[in-house]
Write an enzyme that holds these catalytic residues in place. Structure first.
Site, PDB file in Angstrom:
ATOM      1  N   ASP A   8       0.875  -1.177   0.000  1.00  0.00           N
ATOM      2  CA  ASP A   8       0.000   0.000   0.000  1.00  0.00           C
ATOM      3  C   ASP A   8       0.917   1.234   0.000  1.00  0.00           C
ATOM      4  OD1 ASP A   8       0.907   0.308   2.606  1.00  0.00           O
ATOM      5  OD2 ASP A   8      -1.083   0.309   3.523  1.00  0.00           O
ATOM      6  N   CYS A  65       3.293  -2.998   4.059  1.00  0.00           N
ATOM      7  CA  CYS A  65       2.494  -1.811   4.379  1.00  0.00           C
ATOM      8  C   CYS A  65       3.251  -1.060   5.475  1.00  0.00           C
ATOM      9  CB  CYS A  65       1.062  -2.173   4.754  1.00  0.00           C
ATOM     10  SG  CYS A  65       0.857  -3.225   6.203  1.00  0.00           S
ATOM     11  N   THR A  67       2.985  -1.105   8.802  1.00  0.00           N
ATOM     12  CA  THR A  67       3.379  -2.004   9.890  1.00  0.00           C
ATOM     13  C   THR A  67       3.619  -3.431   9.424  1.00  0.00           C
ATOM     14  OG1 THR A  67       1.071  -2.560  10.295  1.00  0.00           O
ATOM     15  CG2 THR A  67       1.981  -0.716  11.562  1.00  0.00           C
ATOM     16  N   HIS A  98      10.309 -23.922   9.175  1.00  0.00           N
ATOM     17  CA  HIS A  98       9.340 -24.590  10.048  1.00  0.00           C
ATOM     18  C   HIS A  98       7.894 -24.445   9.574  1.00  0.00           C
ATOM     19  CE1 HIS A  98      12.231 -24.334  13.776  1.00  0.00           C
ATOM     20  NE2 HIS A  98      12.821 -24.787  12.681  1.00  0.00           N
ATOM     21  N   HIS A 133       7.909 -30.822  11.366  1.00  0.00           N
ATOM     22  CA  HIS A 133       7.067 -29.645  11.116  1.00  0.00           C
ATOM     23  C   HIS A 133       5.884 -29.946  10.194  1.00  0.00           C
ATOM     24  CE1 HIS A 133      10.269 -27.467  13.024  1.00  0.00           C
ATOM     25  NE2 HIS A 133      11.122 -27.909  12.127  1.00  0.00           N
TER      26      HIS A 133
HETATM   27  C1  RB5 Z   1      -1.706   2.983   6.367  1.00  0.00           C
HETATM   28  O1  RB5 Z   1      -1.685   4.225   6.976  1.00  0.00           O
HETATM   29  C2  RB5 Z   1      -1.424   1.899   7.374  1.00  0.00           C
HETATM   30  O2  RB5 Z   1      -2.508   1.712   8.203  1.00  0.00           O
HETATM   31  C3  RB5 Z   1      -1.077   0.606   6.658  1.00  0.00           C
HETATM   32  O3  RB5 Z   1       0.017   0.816   5.831  1.00  0.00           O
HETATM   33  C4  RB5 Z   1      -0.711  -0.569   7.547  1.00  0.00           C
HETATM   34  O4  RB5 Z   1       0.240  -0.206   8.496  1.00  0.00           O
HETATM   35  C5  RB5 Z   1      -1.832  -1.305   8.148  1.00  0.00           C
HETATM   36  O5  RB5 Z   1      -1.675  -2.330   8.790  1.00  0.00           O
END
Ligand code: RB5
Length: 146
Positions: A8, A65, A67, A98, A133
């Protein structure tokens, strides 16, 4: 080996770094975006990427993304996906050996590009060990088919 790459807007810069890495490694890959001017919704990229791994079109997916969490949750909704959210080299190795992870999720806002490159290199070079595994992976996958 064929790899599909997606992000994203929160993962766009790291996705571009990883695309460069895959080129350096001579790994065939398809980058499905985003071509983000503004913000986009991570499931619109993570789910199609996971579907194309689960179908067998690609061997591995890399989804990014801010996070890595939204992408990993999205990818793991797809039957056949085993997406691991990884921010260290040890886990990159272990999840291939694993869990037979077929998709790697990372967060651009969590780690820097140097570590991300090491994680990708490790993830793509390690192999599933099977053995003890196998029963665990088979149980996870059997649950999807209930
Ligand atoms: C976008 O702002 C953010 O929420 C997305 O990139 C991600 O971190 C969501 O899990």
């Amino acid at each position: 080996m064929r790899v599909i790459l997606a992000s994203d807007h929160g993962g766009q810069n790291l996705r571009e770094d990883i695309a460069n890495l895959l080129e350096e490694m001579n790994i065939e890959f398809e980058d499905i975006g985003c071509d983000c001017e503004g913000s986009v919704d991570y499931p619109d990229y993570g789910i199609p990427a996971a579907e194309r791994v689960a179908s067998g079109e690609f061997d591995f997916g890399i989804v990014i993304c801010g996070t890595g969490i939204g992408m990993s949750i999205s990818a793991n909704k797809v039957k056949g996906a085993r997406c691991a959210l990884v921010h260290d080299v040890f886990s990159a190795k272990a999840t291939r050996q694993h869990n037979d992870a077929n998709i790697l999720a990372m967060g651009e806002r969590v780690i820097g590009p140097g570590l991300a490159r090491e994680i990708v290199t490790t993830f793509l070079s390690e192999s599933y060990e099977g053995g003890r595994h196998a029963n665990r992976v088979e149980k996870m996958m059997a649950y999807e088919n209930q």
